[in-house]
Design a protein around this motif. Sequence first.
Motif, PDB file in Angstrom:
ATOM      1  N   GLU A  71       0.837  -1.202   0.000  1.00 34.77           N
ATOM      2  CA  GLU A  71       0.000   0.000   0.000  1.00 34.77           C
ATOM      3  C   GLU A  71       0.870   1.249   0.000  1.00 34.77           C
ATOM      4  OE1 GLU A  71      -2.619   2.925  -0.038  1.00 34.77           O
ATOM      5  OE2 GLU A  71      -2.985   0.815  -0.563  1.00 34.77           O
ATOM      6  N   GLU A  72       2.057   1.155   0.629  1.00 32.50           N
ATOM      7  CA  GLU A  72       2.953   2.307   0.664  1.00 32.50           C
ATOM      8  C   GLU A  72       3.373   2.740  -0.739  1.00 32.50           C
ATOM      9  OE1 GLU A  72       2.922   0.376   4.536  1.00 32.50           O
ATOM     10  OE2 GLU A  72       3.278  -0.383   2.500  1.00 32.50           O
ATOM     11  N   ARG A 117       0.211   8.225  -5.336  1.00 32.94           N
ATOM     12  CA  ARG A 117      -0.803   9.258  -5.131  1.00 32.94           C
ATOM     13  C   ARG A 117      -0.158  10.566  -4.666  1.00 32.94           C
ATOM     14  NH1 ARG A 117      -3.776   4.584  -3.416  1.00 32.94           N
ATOM     15  NH2 ARG A 117      -3.075   4.808  -1.253  1.00 32.94           N
ATOM     16  N   ARG A 118       0.826  10.456  -3.779  1.00 32.38           N
ATOM     17  CA  ARG A 118       1.499  11.658  -3.284  1.00 32.38           C
ATOM     18  C   ARG A 118       2.193  12.406  -4.414  1.00 32.38           C
ATOM     19  NH1 ARG A 118       6.254  13.627  -1.941  1.00 32.38           N
ATOM     20  NH2 ARG A 118       7.409  11.761  -2.589  1.00 32.38           N
ATOM     21  N   VAL A 152      14.091   7.517 -16.498  1.00 30.52           N
ATOM     22  CA  VAL A 152      12.741   7.813 -16.996  1.00 30.52           C
ATOM     23  C   VAL A 152      11.692   7.153 -16.102  1.00 30.52           C
ATOM     24  CG1 VAL A 152      11.162   7.592 -18.949  1.00 30.52           C
ATOM     25  CG2 VAL A 152      13.583   8.061 -19.355  1.00 30.52           C
ATOM     26  N   MET A 153      11.942   5.903 -15.717  1.00 31.47           N
ATOM     27  CA  MET A 153      11.007   5.207 -14.838  1.00 31.47           C
ATOM     28  C   MET A 153      10.912   5.912 -13.486  1.00 31.47           C
ATOM     29  SD  MET A 153      12.001   1.213 -15.634  1.00 31.47           S
ATOM     30  CE  MET A 153      10.776   0.535 -14.504  1.00 31.47           C
ATOM     31  N   ASN A 154      12.043   6.277 -12.932  1.00 24.83           N
ATOM     32  CA  ASN A 154      12.058   6.873 -11.595  1.00 24.83           C
ATOM     33  C   ASN A 154      11.428   8.267 -11.579  1.00 24.83           C
ATOM     34  OD1 ASN A 154      13.441   4.590 -10.755  1.00 24.83           O
ATOM     35  ND2 ASN A 154      15.457   5.568 -10.893  1.00 24.83           N
ATOM     36  N   ASP A 155      11.661   9.033 -12.655  1.00 25.47           N
ATOM     37  CA  ASP A 155      11.150  10.397 -12.690  1.00 25.47           C
ATOM     38  C   ASP A 155       9.636  10.443 -12.894  1.00 25.47           C
ATOM     39  OD1 ASP A 155      13.695  11.309 -12.343  1.00 25.47           O
ATOM     40  OD2 ASP A 155      14.004  11.937 -14.428  1.00 25.47           O
ATOM     41  N   GLY A 156       9.111   9.491 -13.671  1.00 28.11           N
ATOM     42  CA  GLY A 156       7.709   9.610 -14.053  1.00 28.11           C
ATOM     43  C   GLY A 156       6.769   8.586 -13.475  1.00 28.11           C
ATOM     44  N   PHE A 157       7.274   7.627 -12.714  1.00 26.02           N
ATOM     45  CA  PHE A 157       6.434   6.519 -12.267  1.00 26.02           C
ATOM     46  C   PHE A 157       6.872   6.047 -10.879  1.00 26.02           C
ATOM     47  CE2 PHE A 157       6.880   6.458 -16.836  1.00 26.02           C
ATOM     48  CZ  PHE A 157       5.591   6.271 -17.309  1.00 26.02           C
TER      49      PHE A 157
END
Length: 663
Positions: free
Chosen positions: A28-29, A35-36, A69-74
């Motif tokens: 859930e975290e 969401r944050r 790219v993954m870390n910045d946008g997802f």
Amino acid sequence: MANRLADATSPYLLQHRDNPVDWWQWSEEAFAEARRRDVPVIISVGYAACHWCHVMAHESFEDDQVAKVMNDGFVAIKVDREERPDVDAVYMTATQAMTGQGGWPMTVFATPDGEPFFCGTYYPKQHFTQLLESVGTAWREQRDEVLKQGAEVVKAIGGAQLVGGPTAPVSAELLDHAAQDLFKNHDRTNGGFGGAPKFPPHMSMLFLLRHHQRTGSAEALDVVRHAAERMGRGGIYDQLAGGFARYAVDATWTVPHFEKMLYDNALLLRAYTQLWRIDGDPFVKRIADETAAFLLRDLGTPAGGLASALDADADGVEGLTYAWTPAQLVEVLGEEDGNWAADLFRVTDKGTFEHGSSVLVLARDIDAADPSLVARWTSVRERLLEARAARPQPARDDKVVASWNGLAVTALAEHGVLTGSPASRTAAIELAEVLAARHLVDGRLRRVSRDGTVGEPAGVLEDYGCVAEGFLAVHQITADGRWLGLAKQLLDVALAHFGTGEGGFYDTADDAERLVTRPADPTDNATPSGLSALVAALVSYAALAGGTSYREAADAALEKVTPLFVKHARFAGYSATVAEAALTGPYEIAVATTDPDDPLVAAAYRYAPPGTVIVVGEPDRPGVPLLADRPLRDGKPTAYVCRGFVCDRPVTDPAELIARLRG
């Protein structure tokens, strides 16, 4: 940000702990973080022995630019499908609904609430990078459409696992239809069903063997024999060390996808053992014996329990451990034996695999009547196996999965009592002890353990069904009432927490973690469905202990899958296997004796009708209902043959027992 996989119990997740991707475990975290940050989620699902999972990891997840790219946008979540089959089931249904196909690695883009809006499988690096950019743009600029897509997918997959067609009670006619459906799909040239890729049809084999026993169908037995022979001679079977690979990439069983899975080998051990019980073919018994030995030797873990799988790759190369050239055979064996082995195993200069190498297949039988030939065969295998051990070896996924170990308990128990193997019998009991002591926590099953420590994921329906069936198998070979009691405990939990209220079953408990939809897949695929596994245990428990409510629950659940028998029998192999037992009774045989090696016991095991439950032990053993009020007659071992707790006259003569069981 940081990669959060270092403390995972899953070997698959641990393979990714050094990736530059900021992976989260399923939690859930992770969704709260999405969401944050107001970003979508990437859910990447695979398993440790998966070749293309490794390829995508090397190409993309180990690449710093892709990771950025993954870390910045997802928010990126890594999931072991074997540890969390519930999560896998939900998103695999979505992937199949959106793309028409599925597989691993599975790549899912979802909202921060877990609703999938774009799904796929393996993506090459360039395609994956473009996809990340496109999804990120859509999330920022077309949010309403993305959210609408996710809601529509969730609605669609909520009903995707329902079985269509009118339901009906199990009948001989429906099971005849199932057999005919399999006959139509039988590959009469190569054995098995369908074309490439070709998967071992273990559950269909088990069904057809029981169908043959009930009906005398010669075609059913021939179909099983054909598959067993072609697989046992093919490259899908390890001709040196035993054990089956996950599937063949061709229709001829020649070149496997090299990973070896516990569940396949457990189910195939049952199929080969039961086939040998019927026809006595020494080739079939050899494959069964070697498969049992493979399970214990190569998958046994130091802390107890059997490991999940051996990898497809070694040193990043698929099949590196297993393939041979003629020159390599000569190098190990010498000119004469090397050429003889090349002919026997069909290793040619052209090769059947990659770079002129070949996967070993067995071109012809070794005549057991010629001791010198058998000695040469044994020597060649031992020397090749020793040389192969010096090569890079596939990694092992050493987590212990409850349901797959339950399948192995049943298979080893059957192999032990039918072939007289003390190693298999002992292993079945020891495995059951591990499951009872480690995976049963506060009355509920846990899905996985590793290095002696149980994991957090809750058991799903298949865990309860397969482990309960394994406990019942051990009850039968030990006449120990404890195992019957433990099976009852698991079945009571399943009935209380997994039922739909309409006779069917969900795959997750009513108090389990809530996913975007609650999976309830009744079809048999690589393993028995949770429903069919549970029904198998319910039918056996009802026969062993009485209690009509358990049998009524089994019959109601079987009704839910009878539409599959007519049109999709390949996806109902295990439930049809159970249905054959239910239609037959199943028979209950109690052999009251102080001598488990008495010929009466052997006759009971060898000639029992489909799905029969058999308990052998001293009369009036505590906690063993089948032995209650079953005395010895004239001081001799005595067999009581019953059906629905209505019994025939007791039998002390093995020939008379065989005649009665055959009649």
